[in-house]
Design an enzyme around this catalytic site. Structure first.
Site, PDB file in Angstrom:
ATOM      1  N   VAL A  55       0.812  -1.214   0.000  1.00 38.91           N
ATOM      2  CA  VAL A  55       0.000   0.000   0.000  1.00 38.91           C
ATOM      3  C   VAL A  55       0.850   1.271   0.000  1.00 38.91           C
ATOM      4  O   VAL A  55       0.326   2.359  -0.251  1.00 38.91           O
ATOM      5  CB  VAL A  55      -0.985   0.035   1.194  1.00 38.91           C
ATOM      6  N   TYR A 146       4.629   4.741  15.041  1.00 41.12           N
ATOM      7  CA  TYR A 146       3.248   4.322  14.852  1.00 41.12           C
ATOM      8  C   TYR A 146       2.269   5.380  15.354  1.00 41.12           C
ATOM      9  O   TYR A 146       1.283   5.709  14.677  1.00 41.12           O
ATOM     10  CB  TYR A 146       3.019   2.997  15.573  1.00 41.12           C
ATOM     11  N   LYS A 150      -0.631   7.368  13.181  1.00 34.53           N
ATOM     12  CA  LYS A 150      -2.060   7.345  13.495  1.00 34.53           C
ATOM     13  C   LYS A 150      -2.589   8.754  13.790  1.00 34.53           C
ATOM     14  O   LYS A 150      -3.732   9.073  13.455  1.00 34.53           O
ATOM     15  CB  LYS A 150      -2.330   6.414  14.680  1.00 34.53           C
TER      16      LYS A 150
END
Length: 252
Positions: A55, A146, A150
């Site tokens: 992706v 991470y 987010k």
């Protein structure tokens, strides 16, 4: 359409969608795992399309969306779930590792969203569902890459939502913020801590998360917070961020 469909939450969501009678498109890098999932769905009478793609490559995501439309029909629901992480203090994370986590967890969702919009906008319908995390609101130690990704995903989704409202669009954008989930990420992710990472209780099973994701897809409200730990992290951070800095709970 589910990205990151080969394991964990993505796999559970794909199986639940197929059980609901949906034609399911699957995207992930792990071709053997995708083939196995496709066979499992079809063995239960469902219909699935497996596409091995990263992706982080926008062109491949766009090509995948085109293939889905030609093979399965109009994309009505696009779920951005693919993620990557590294467990490490900030000073021990390499620039390459930061870039990879960002490219998969944040830009992968951006690429998926843009590919979905390319097909949804002419029809003026569809739902884009982002798999978020309580860590989009509350950063925790050893997860800086991470958490940053987010946080970025939430900001991106909010901006997109305002544009769709301005355009009087019927396309819906919803985010499901997850608690700690028992997924293979804790076995697969790179770590520089010298210890095996694990989620902090309470830990939810992917199947429980999948059930709630399907509910959110049926009724795409602005945002969903799953689990008490997510609620505690988000609300607690609003009122006592300094306290949480010193006594943080670990979520997904």
């Amino acid at each position: 359409m589910v990205t990151g469909a080969s394991a964990g939450v993505g796999r559970a969501v794909a199986l639940r969608l197929a059980r609901e009678g949906a034609k399911v498109a699957l995207i992930a890098r792990d071709k053997p795992a995708l083939s196995q999932l496709k066979a499992e769905i079809e063995g239960k009478g469902g219909e699935a399309l497996a596409i091995a793609a990263d992706v982080s490559d926008a062109a491949k995501v766009v090509a995948a969306a085109d293939e889905i439309e030609l093979t399965l029909g109009p994309i009505e629901l696009w779920i951005n779930n693919a993620m990557a992480t590294v467990f490490s203090p900030v000073e021990e994370i390499s620039p390459k590792e930061f870039r990879r986590v960002t490219e998969v967890t944040y830009l992968g969702s951006v690429h998926g969203t843009m590919a979905a919009l390319r097909h949804m906008k002419p029809r003026n319908r569809g739902t884009i569902l982002q798999i978020g995390s309580a860590l989009a609101y509350r950063g925790i130690p050893l997860q800086a890459a991470y958490c940053g990704a987010k946080h970025a995903l939430r900001g991106f989704s909010e901006s997109l939502r305002t544009e769709l409202i301005h355009d009087h669009s019927d396309i819906r954008v919803t985010i499901v913020e997850l608690p700690a989930v028992d997924t293979p990420q804790f076995d697969w992710a790179r770590t520089h801590t010298g210890r095996e990472p694990r989620p902090m209780a309470p830990v939810f099973q992917p199947e429980i998360v999948a059930e709630n994701v399907i509910r959110a897809a049926r009724d795409p409200a602005r945002e969903y917070w799953l689990g008490f730990s997510t609620l505690f992290s988000i609300i607690g951070n609003m009122f006592a961020p300094g306290l949480l800095d010193r006594g943080i709970i670990c979520t997904r």
